[in-house]
Design a protein around this motif. Structure first.
Motif, PDB file in Angstrom:
ATOM      1  N   ARG A  62      -6.520  11.461 -11.984  1.00 50.82           N
ATOM      2  CA  ARG A  62      -5.814  11.345 -10.837  1.00 50.82           C
ATOM      3  C   ARG A  62      -4.369  12.163 -10.748  1.00 50.82           C
ATOM      4  N   SER A  80       0.934  -1.122   0.081  1.00 50.76           N
ATOM      5  CA  SER A  80      -0.196  -0.018   0.033  1.00 50.76           C
ATOM      6  C   SER A  80       0.807   1.144  -0.098  1.00 50.76           C
ATOM      7  N   THR A  81       0.385   2.234  -0.735  1.00 55.08           N
ATOM      8  CA  THR A  81       1.205   3.412  -0.740  1.00 55.08           C
ATOM      9  C   THR A  81       0.110   4.742  -0.296  1.00 55.08           C
ATOM     10  N   ALA A  82       0.812   5.751   0.272  1.00 58.15           N
ATOM     11  CA  ALA A  82      -0.045   6.923   0.584  1.00 58.15           C
ATOM     12  C   ALA A  82      -0.529   7.890  -0.563  1.00 58.15           C
ATOM     13  N   ARG A  83       0.236   7.567  -1.945  1.00 58.62           N
ATOM     14  CA  ARG A  83      -0.292   8.422  -3.061  1.00 58.62           C
ATOM     15  C   ARG A  83       0.011   7.732  -4.191  1.00 58.62           C
ATOM     16  N   VAL A  84      -0.639   8.055  -5.415  1.00 64.39           N
ATOM     17  CA  VAL A  84       0.082   7.630  -6.536  1.00 64.39           C
ATOM     18  C   VAL A  84       1.099   8.110  -7.133  1.00 64.39           C
ATOM     19  N   VAL A  85       2.229   7.504  -7.601  1.00 69.41           N
ATOM     20  CA  VAL A  85       3.416   8.089  -8.116  1.00 69.41           C
ATOM     21  C   VAL A  85       3.909   7.121  -9.399  1.00 69.41           C
ATOM     22  N   TYR A 128      -4.435   2.373  -4.728  1.00 68.14           N
ATOM     23  CA  TYR A 128      -3.106   2.675  -4.070  1.00 68.14           C
ATOM     24  C   TYR A 128      -2.473   1.543  -3.621  1.00 68.14           C
TER      25      TYR A 128
END
Length: 268
Positions: free
Chosen positions: A254, A92-97, A111
């Motif tokens: 996004r 899991s990540t805090a934001r899409v990169v 995410y």
């Protein structure tokens, strides 16, 4: 502190696929296949050979570097993520990169990353290798290369998507196989995508097909015969992947941009 890389004198793959014709030689189909295979093997190592497994998260043609012998290596691990343990199903990540046009739809929606997120990105890379086109095209409105290829292959004409600079010097069966593999890699659902081990096996088969063609042509011309060496039968494939218009639009939204894109015919 410093990070020292091997000097990759030929730069990034995207420079060879879309460089100016007068400044960059066109890669042959055989060279493209070997670059694809070596890149796939690099990703397979991250997914299968590392403990814990690693997800690159930014697989794209500008992050595939070539040395003087056109040997390929995956580069730029700044966004790399590791599983906490071998039994984890996702990260899991805090934001899409990452890079727009290469991002898997489930990562944009949840995410959550898996190895299949890298598989999706690599499928886009394969389509760029086949077509010589960018991952995002203006046709005339901005669209994904996935949709662009699907629309054309739905008509059953592989020549309409293959990089014209190769002048037909390739095994058509192998090109169909790579295109089919790429579209399976970019399937909407991660469960329908192959893993990188499967992709490596498919690319090795394509290299074998191209080697057989080259050997046959060498024997043909050494015998002093004439004729056209570029007549092949089509590779019958069932293109099973699909990319929904809504998922591409969601990705654009996004990442801060929402273009209007045209709908194409359904893939056979």
């Amino acid at each position: 502190m410093a990070l020292v890389y091997e000097y990759m004198s030929e730069g990034a793959l995207h420079e060879h696929l879309r460089g100016k014709e007068d400044s960059m030689r066109c890669l042959t189909w055989g060279q493209r296949l070997h670059i694809a295979l070596e890149s796939a093997q690099g990703l397979e190592y991250l997914h299968k050979g590392c403990n814990p497994p690693l997800i690159h998260r930014d697989v794209k043609t500008s992050n595939i570097l070539l040395n003087a012998n056109l040997e390929a290596k995956i580069a730029d691990f700044g966004l790399l993520k590791a599983f906490d343990s071998g039994g984890d199903t996702h990260v899991s990540t805090a934001r899409v990169v990452g890079t727009r046009g290469y991002l898997a739809p489930e990562y944009l929606a949840t995410y959550q990353l898996t190895s299949k997120s890298d598989v999706f990105s690599f499928g886009v890379v394969l389509l760029e290798i086949v077509t010589g086109q960018s991952h995002l095209l203006n046709d005339p409105e901005q669209t994904s290369i996935i949709q662009w290829v699907q629309q054309r292959l739905a008509r059953g004409n592989i020549e309409s998507v293959v990089d014209a600079r190769m002048s037909g010097d390739y095994d058509v069966n192998g090109v169909w196989k790579v295109a089919d593999t790429a579209l399976k890699c970019t399937a909407q659902s991660p469960e329908h995508r192959p893993n990188m081990t499967d992709v490596v096996a498919q690319l090795q088969e394509c290299i074998d097909l191209e080697a057989t063609r080259c050997d046959a042509n060498a024997r043909f011309y050494s015998a002093g015969s004439g004729g056209n060496p570029n007549r092949y039968s089509g590779y019958n494939t069932d293109i099973s992947s699909e990319v929904s218009q809504s998922s591409i639009a969601f990705e654009m939204e996004r990442l801060g941009r929402m273009p209007t894109m045209s709908n194409g015919p359904d893939v056979r």
